[in-house]
Structures are given as C-alpha cells and as structure tokens.
Design an enzyme around this catalytic site. Structure first.
Site, PDB file in Angstrom:
ATOM      1  N   THR A  20       0.890  -1.174  -0.019  1.00 18.97           N
ATOM      2  CA  THR A  20       0.019  -0.003   0.197  1.00 18.97           C
ATOM      3  C   THR A  20       0.959   1.158   0.036  1.00 18.97           C
ATOM      4  O   THR A  20       2.036   1.182   0.322  1.00 18.97           O
ATOM      5  CB  THR A  20      -1.044  -0.007   1.128  1.00 18.97           C
ATOM      6  OG1 THR A  20      -2.015   0.904   1.128  1.00 18.97           O
ATOM      7  CG2 THR A  20      -0.402   0.352   2.601  1.00 18.97           C
ATOM      8  N   VAL A  21       0.119   2.454  -0.311  1.00 18.73           N
ATOM      9  CA  VAL A  21       0.999   3.542  -0.178  1.00 18.73           C
ATOM     10  C   VAL A  21       1.693   3.962   0.874  1.00 18.73           C
ATOM     11  O   VAL A  21       0.796   3.947   2.252  1.00 18.73           O
ATOM     12  CB  VAL A  21      -0.088   4.837  -0.819  1.00 18.73           C
ATOM     13  CG1 VAL A  21       0.467   6.090  -0.688  1.00 18.73           C
ATOM     14  CG2 VAL A  21      -0.713   4.573  -2.163  1.00 18.73           C
ATOM     15  N   GLY A  24       6.829   1.508   2.131  1.00 19.47           N
ATOM     16  CA  GLY A  24       8.179   1.316   1.984  1.00 19.47           C
ATOM     17  C   GLY A  24       8.615   0.810   0.917  1.00 19.47           C
ATOM     18  O   GLY A  24       9.806   0.287   0.802  1.00 19.47           O
ATOM     19  N   LYS A  25       7.905   0.798  -0.304  1.00 17.15           N
ATOM     20  CA  LYS A  25       8.481   0.257  -1.461  1.00 17.15           C
ATOM     21  C   LYS A  25       9.609   0.736  -2.180  1.00 17.15           C
ATOM     22  O   LYS A  25      10.622   0.201  -2.525  1.00 17.15           O
ATOM     23  CB  LYS A  25       7.179   0.221  -2.591  1.00 17.15           C
ATOM     24  CG  LYS A  25       6.128  -0.642  -2.148  1.00 17.15           C
ATOM     25  CD  LYS A  25       4.901  -0.475  -3.284  1.00 17.15           C
ATOM     26  CE  LYS A  25       4.263   0.879  -3.539  1.00 17.15           C
ATOM     27  NZ  LYS A  25       3.916   1.740  -2.260  1.00 17.15           N
ATOM     28  N   ASP A  90       9.565  -0.788  -8.675  1.00 18.91           N
ATOM     29  CA  ASP A  90       8.652   0.009  -7.575  1.00 18.91           C
ATOM     30  C   ASP A  90       7.102  -0.296  -7.963  1.00 18.91           C
ATOM     31  O   ASP A  90       6.770   0.559  -8.577  1.00 18.91           O
ATOM     32  CB  ASP A  90       9.174   1.196  -7.311  1.00 18.91           C
ATOM     33  CG  ASP A  90       8.560   1.959  -6.296  1.00 18.91           C
ATOM     34  OD1 ASP A  90       7.648   1.649  -5.380  1.00 18.91           O
ATOM     35  OD2 ASP A  90       8.560   3.232  -6.094  1.00 18.91           O
ATOM     36  N   ILE A 151       3.085   7.906   5.780  1.00 24.96           N
ATOM     37  CA  ILE A 151       2.577   8.864   4.754  1.00 24.96           C
ATOM     38  C   ILE A 151       2.490  10.067   5.332  1.00 24.96           C
ATOM     39  O   ILE A 151       2.926  10.995   4.462  1.00 24.96           O
ATOM     40  CB  ILE A 151       0.935   8.476   4.390  1.00 24.96           C
ATOM     41  CG1 ILE A 151       0.860   7.008   3.668  1.00 24.96           C
ATOM     42  CG2 ILE A 151       0.467   9.370   3.391  1.00 24.96           C
ATOM     43  CD1 ILE A 151      -0.588   6.711   3.293  1.00 24.96           C
ATOM     44  N   ARG A 154       6.231  11.622   5.438  1.00 23.22           N
ATOM     45  CA  ARG A 154       6.666  11.856   3.687  1.00 23.22           C
ATOM     46  C   ARG A 154       6.339  13.059   3.306  1.00 23.22           C
ATOM     47  O   ARG A 154       6.888  13.894   2.641  1.00 23.22           O
ATOM     48  CB  ARG A 154       6.481  10.429   2.861  1.00 23.22           C
ATOM     49  CG  ARG A 154       6.799  10.846   1.447  1.00 23.22           C
ATOM     50  CD  ARG A 154       6.764   9.867   0.597  1.00 23.22           C
ATOM     51  NE  ARG A 154       5.241   9.356   0.363  1.00 23.22           N
ATOM     52  CZ  ARG A 154       4.748   8.310  -0.059  1.00 23.22           C
ATOM     53  NH1 ARG A 154       5.788   7.237  -0.707  1.00 23.22           N
ATOM     54  NH2 ARG A 154       3.545   7.721  -0.235  1.00 23.22           N
TER      55      ARG A 154
END
Ligand SMILES: Nc1ncnc2c1ncn2[C@@H]1O[C@H](COP(=O)(O)OP(=O)(O)O)[C@@H](O)[C@H]1O
Ligand SMILES: Nc1ncnc2c1ncn2[C@H]1C[C@H](O)[C@@H](COP(=O)(O)O)O1
Length: 227
Positions: A20-21, A24-25, A90, A151, A154
């Site tokens: 999910t957004v 940490g991808k 990613d 989120i 960031r």
C-alpha cells in the site's frame, strides 16, 4: 563474491515490490537494487500530470490517471524486457488493476464504461511479449497506524489532504488482494522486521530469502516445462 552471487540470485531476475501507499516500497527498491547492483524501475510521482488533479477530484480524473499509469508501466516493462531483466520494480502492474482501478470503480468514482475500457486495454497489453511475470513479488505489510505514520512523515501535500478513510479502504483491500494473488511467487515481509534505512545489515536476511524463493520458483518453472 558479491551479494548476488552469495545468495544465488540470477543476474536476469525481475523482482517487483508491492504494498500500500507509504509502506516503504521505494525505500526497499533502492536498498535491494544497491545491494544486488540491479537497475530500478520507479513510478515517477513528481512528473505525473494527473496525480494532483486526481486527488482533488477522483471522479473527473480517475480514468485519465489509470491510462497514464498504464502507459508508463508499459514503457517500463518494455525497458525491462529489452535489458533482459536484472531489475527491481517499485510497484507491480497487478496493483493498478487489482487495487486502484477496481477500488475507484467499486466506490463509484470511475464509471462502468471507463472501467471496462481500461480493463480491455490492460488485458490486451498484458498479452504482449513485454509482460513476462516477475520472478518474485515482494509484498510489504505492516500495521495501518505505521503506514499512516509514514504517509504523514513523507508529507506529499496531495496525500495529506486526502481523508484517512481512503487509505484505510486501500489498506483493507490490499490484505484481501494478496491473499488471492497467484500470478507469480510471493515473499511477504513485515516492515516491523527490518529497517533498511537505519541498519544496513537488515537487508542481508531479505537477500537470503529472495535467493531462496527465486531458486525454488525457477526449479518449479523448469520442471513444469519438462512435463
Ligand atoms: N524501514 C523504514 N523505517 C522507517 N521509515 C521508513 C522505512 N522505509 C521507508 N520509510 C519512510 O516511509 C515513508 C514512505 O516510504 P516510501 O519508500 O516512499 O513508500 P512507498 O514507496 O511504499 O510509498 C518515507 O518517508 C520513508 O523514508
Ligand atoms: N494506479 C494508480 N491509481 C491511482 N493512484 C495511484 C496508482 N498508482 C499509484 N498511485 C498513487 C498513490 C500515491 O499517491 C502515488 C505513488 O504511490 P506510492 O505507493 O507512494 O509509490 O501514486
């Protein structure tokens, strides 16, 4: 011996990072690519001409955004194919359709006609030779509170202004989606179990698991080709 050889990871592997957004991808993509000396394929958020508008008005822009993401992913897939692998990607293309487009359709922010058009285009693209399934999908998971915290940390303005319910709906859909996903082998990693930002050694057990999974899946694929 380099890390790729140490863990028996083939040089032409394609690994995609899902989740999910905010989970940490991108951070994980960089950490694995650095360790293996692989190329990266990122979603370009800053240059996306629809993303800001989409967060202001889902109904107006959801179709445009999905088509844009599909075109971008197609170009990236083609690049990975032409290089012959050796990539960390990613976010997977499976999430565009299985999470985002579907969620907006089911929530009424994408029309049935637009969703069908999108699905038809997606299906036609996936059938081209540029779309071999990845060797491995690494699924990052964690608690909703931790993901929401990331989120916020960031701090992308468009995401801060989006109601928490949107992230919660997506988070719950991911759980269900990954439980039913079977297009390629899956390695699940909990974000509480590693810290690639602050502890450089924490990538090592991840690499070991990647090597193990890819060797198993390649053996399984070649035995299926022989039978
Ligand atoms: N292991 C970690 N520990 C603490 N914070 C992290 C970790 N991995 C990522 N983050 C932070 O979480 C936020 C989201 O990470 P990012 O990699 O951009 O997620 P995604 O690509 O899934 O949206 C960023 O601020 C990043 O610095
Ligand atoms: N297919 C998509 N539809 C809508 N929004 C999407 C899609 N793919 C990515 N996004 C959004 C979600 C985030 O705001 C940014 C980047 O995603 P991230 O998980 O932070 O890499 O794009």
């Amino acid at each position: 011996m380099n890390a790729r050889e140490r863990y028996g990871i083939p040089h032409d592997s394609v690994i995609t990072i899902a989740g999910t957004v905010g989970v940490g991808k991108s951070t994980m993509t960089n950490a694995i690519a650095d360790a293996l000396k692989f190329r990266t394929s990122f979603e370009k958020v800053e240059t996306n001409p629809y993303l800001d508008k989409f967060y202001q008005d889902f109904e107006r822009w959801s179709f445009h955004l999905q088509i844009y993401f599909l075109a971008e992913r197609f170009k990236e897939q083609k690049k990975i194919f032409e290089y012959g692998g050796g990539f960390i990607q990613d976010r997977s293309i499976y999430e565009d359709t299985g999470i985002f487009a579907r969620m907006h359709y089911e929530k009424g922010t994408m029309s049935g006609t637009d969703y069908e058009t999108y699905r038809n285009l997606f299906d036609a693209m996936v059938m081209t030779p540029y779309f071999p399934h990845p060797d491995l999908l690494i699924y990052l998971e964690g608690s909703f509170d931790d993901v929401l915290g990331r989120i916020k940390e960031r701090g992308r303005p468009m995401e801060q202004e989006t109601p928490v319910e949107y992230w919660e709906e997506m988070f719950n859909r991911y759980d269900n989606w990954i439980d039913n996903f079977n297009s390629c082998p899956v390695l699940r990693l909990n974000i509480a179990d590693y810290d690639v930002l602050n502890d450089e050694n924490s990538i090592e057990p991840v690499l070991e698991k990647i090597g193990h999974f890819i060797q198993q899946s390649r053996k399984w694929r070649s035995s299926r080709l022989l039978t």
